[in-house]
Design a protein around this motif. Structure first.
Motif, PDB file in Angstrom:
ATOM      1  N   ALA A 294      12.711  -8.980  11.976  1.00 37.02           N
ATOM      2  CA  ALA A 294      12.921  -7.711  11.264  1.00 37.02           C
ATOM      3  C   ALA A 294      12.193  -6.563  11.967  1.00 37.02           C
ATOM      4  O   ALA A 294      12.737  -5.458  12.105  1.00 37.02           O
ATOM      5  N   ILE A 295      10.967  -6.827  12.410  1.00 35.72           N
ATOM      6  CA  ILE A 295      10.206  -5.794  13.117  1.00 35.72           C
ATOM      7  C   ILE A 295      10.897  -5.428  14.425  1.00 35.72           C
ATOM      8  O   ILE A 295      10.940  -4.260  14.823  1.00 35.72           O
ATOM      9  N   GLY A 296      11.475  -6.446  15.088  1.00 36.74           N
ATOM     10  CA  GLY A 296      12.217  -6.169  16.312  1.00 36.74           C
ATOM     11  C   GLY A 296      13.419  -5.290  16.072  1.00 36.74           C
ATOM     12  O   GLY A 296      13.741  -4.420  16.883  1.00 36.74           O
ATOM     13  N   VAL A 297      14.093  -5.498  14.949  1.00 32.96           N
ATOM     14  CA  VAL A 297      15.251  -4.669  14.600  1.00 32.96           C
ATOM     15  C   VAL A 297      14.832  -3.209  14.414  1.00 32.96           C
ATOM     16  O   VAL A 297      15.496  -2.284  14.894  1.00 32.96           O
ATOM     17  N   VAL A 298      13.712  -3.006  13.721  1.00 29.89           N
ATOM     18  CA  VAL A 298      13.197  -1.644  13.520  1.00 29.89           C
ATOM     19  C   VAL A 298      12.907  -0.991  14.871  1.00 29.89           C
ATOM     20  O   VAL A 298      13.239   0.179  15.104  1.00 29.89           O
ATOM     21  N   GLY A 299      12.300  -1.761  15.773  1.00 33.30           N
ATOM     22  CA  GLY A 299      12.011  -1.232  17.101  1.00 33.30           C
ATOM     23  C   GLY A 299      13.270  -0.858  17.854  1.00 33.30           C
ATOM     24  O   GLY A 299      13.335   0.192  18.507  1.00 33.30           O
TER      25      GLY A 299
END
Length: 475
Positions: A294-299
């Motif tokens: 999920a954090i990667g998607v935000v990035g």
């Protein structure tokens, strides 16, 4: 969708190893339950990458011969065939399943190669960076959530459909692509090369709108093709390794080599393992692993804003440098073996690493390798880049377990020193070779590469009308 299928296949292939009925039907029984032999684990995990290498490499010929839409149509047919082979594989026919994954992997290599080159050719200049960066987003956003959700829903089934359903669900997307192809525009670049200029003009009008000077766009495409034909009489794979194209091919390949050198497989592939070391329960460690995604998607979404504001070179180089520092810190924190605070810190840094990686190196690799290639050789250069990407990923998936596993080198987080050192070398290389392609048209990039403009001067270089090589060609 092509990028989604690439990511889905790689995720579901590893996820099925945790499905009991899959191990029962393709493994053997032991005192500890059903086990899939190590040689078959390695084969199932790597065979799609092997197929992807050949698929990416063949894209150049297929797309130049049949067009970008024709290449996608062939991908869909081949992918459906590979999916059917996997779905109708009976228990203990491991070789047949391997063939199905190889056939589908071939199509997937063409899919992800074609996605980048197609986006680059049909997107307006202002959207080119966003659409090519979206390839990475679809690999990282939808693929893990889909594959994990399907396996979680069917994994406890005792029938063969526990693993057959994840296979057959892939067929939804080739069918959607085939249904949508009649409505998709062909690449105007390919149409002009085939002498179909009026069709190309209609496509440009459809993509740009009536307020845009379509005739000027068409003339720029023709001029660029004239320029590139001057330097290469025939478009072959050998041309990718001649003259200035060698430099462009090297950059297109190295962005993916640097992704692997920066330890993406090590950090993200073992993030759940690090969470377990930090003391989290297995179920909680899995949930945190989903959080990493999920954090990667935000990035990745963050990149949509930064890619046009700060440029490709700036973001790629600085995020590579930041990943280098994070890897070295992970290595140092892993030295005290029983320090719980250090384990917590390593677990936290995997979250930070993924955010940094997905704001730069991850999506920008797909942007840069699609933009640095010449229009004449784009599909071939992109295919070579995907081949290198598949090869590096396969090597890392084989090597990393031997470095980390307790029954092998047992380096754990200290592998950060290895990848940190490789990434540090990558930082130096990137400074001297990664150019700035933001807001540059294809003919401008051709001119700067032919004039051997240093990469750090690409952003400030002024391409005057009288400086354009295409004018010299016309004269």
């Amino acid at each position: 969708m092509g990028a989604l299928l690439w990511g889905y296949d790689s995720q579901v292939g590893g996820g099925l190893l945790s499905v009991p009925s899959f191990r029962r039907d393709f493994g053997f029984e032991s005192d500890d339950g059903y086990i899939l032999a190590a040689r078959w684990q390695s084969a199932f995990n790597s065979i799609s990458s092997v197929g992807g290498m050949f698929g990416g490499l063949s894209l150049g010929y297929v797309s130049d011969k049949f067009g970008r839409r024709g290449a996608v149509a062939l991908c869909c047919v081949v992918s459906i065939a590979g999916i059917f082979i996997q779905f109708f594989t009976y228990p203990h026919r491991n070789a047949q399943l391997l063939v199905g994954k190889l056939v589908n992997g071939y199509a997937l290599g063409m899919y992800v190669s074609g996605a980048s080159s197609y986006c680059s050719e049909v997107s307006p200049l202002a959207l080119r960076g966003i659409t090519t960066a979206s390839v990475n987003l679809w690999i990282d956003l939808y693929s893990p959530s889909m594959s994990n959700g399907v396996i979680k829903g069917t994994g406890n089934w005792t029938s063969a459909y526990a693993y057959r359903l994840p296979f057959i669900l892939q067929m939804i997307f080739p069918v959607i692509l085939l249904a949508g192809l009649p409505f998709a525009p062909e690449s105007p670049w390919w149409l002009v090369r085939k002498g179909r200029k009026e069709e190309a003009r209609k496509i440009l009008l459809r993509l740009s709108g009536e307020t845009t000077d379509v005739d000027l766009q068409l003339q720029q495409i023709q001029d660029t093709i004239i320029l590139e034909d001057t330097f290469a009489a025939n478009s072959t794979y050998a041309d990718c390794f001649r003259g200035t194209n060698l430099r462009r091919t090297m950059i297109a390949c190295m962005v993916f080599v640097l992704q692997q050198a920066a330890g993406v497989v090590f950090v993200l592939g073992f993030s759940t393992y690090f969470f377990e070391l930090a003391g989290f329960a297995d179920s909680k460690a899995f949930d945190l692993g989903v959080g990493v995604t999920a954090i990667g998607v935000v990035g990745n979404l963050f990149t949509f804003y930064t890619v046009n504001r700060y440029g490709r070179r700036f973001i790629f180089n600085w995020t590579l440098f930041a990943c280098t520092i994070l890897l070295l810190i992970i290595g140092f924190l892993a030295i005290p073996t029983n320090n719980q605070k250090a384990k917590w810190a390593i677990a936290a840094l995997t979250l930070v690493y993924n955010f940094v990686y997905q704001t730069g190196i991850g999506p920008l690799g797909y942007v840069i390798f699609a933009e640095v290639s010449s229009a004449k050789l784009r599909s071939k250069t992109v295919g070579i880049g995907i081949l290198v990407n598949s090869l590096c990923g396969m090597i890392m998936n084989i090597v990393d377990p031997y470095l980390v596993n307790p029954d092998e080198a047992n380096l754990g987080g200290k592998v950060g020193f290895i990848f940190g050192g490789l990434a540090a070398l990558g930082v130096v290389w990137a400074y001297f070779y990664i150019p700035e392609t933001k807001n540059r048209t294809v003919d401008e990039l051709d001119t700067m590469f032919e004039r051997r403009v240093p990469p750090h001067k690409f952003a400030s270089y002024k391409v005057e009308d009288e400086d354009m090589i295409v004018d010299d060609v016309k004269r």
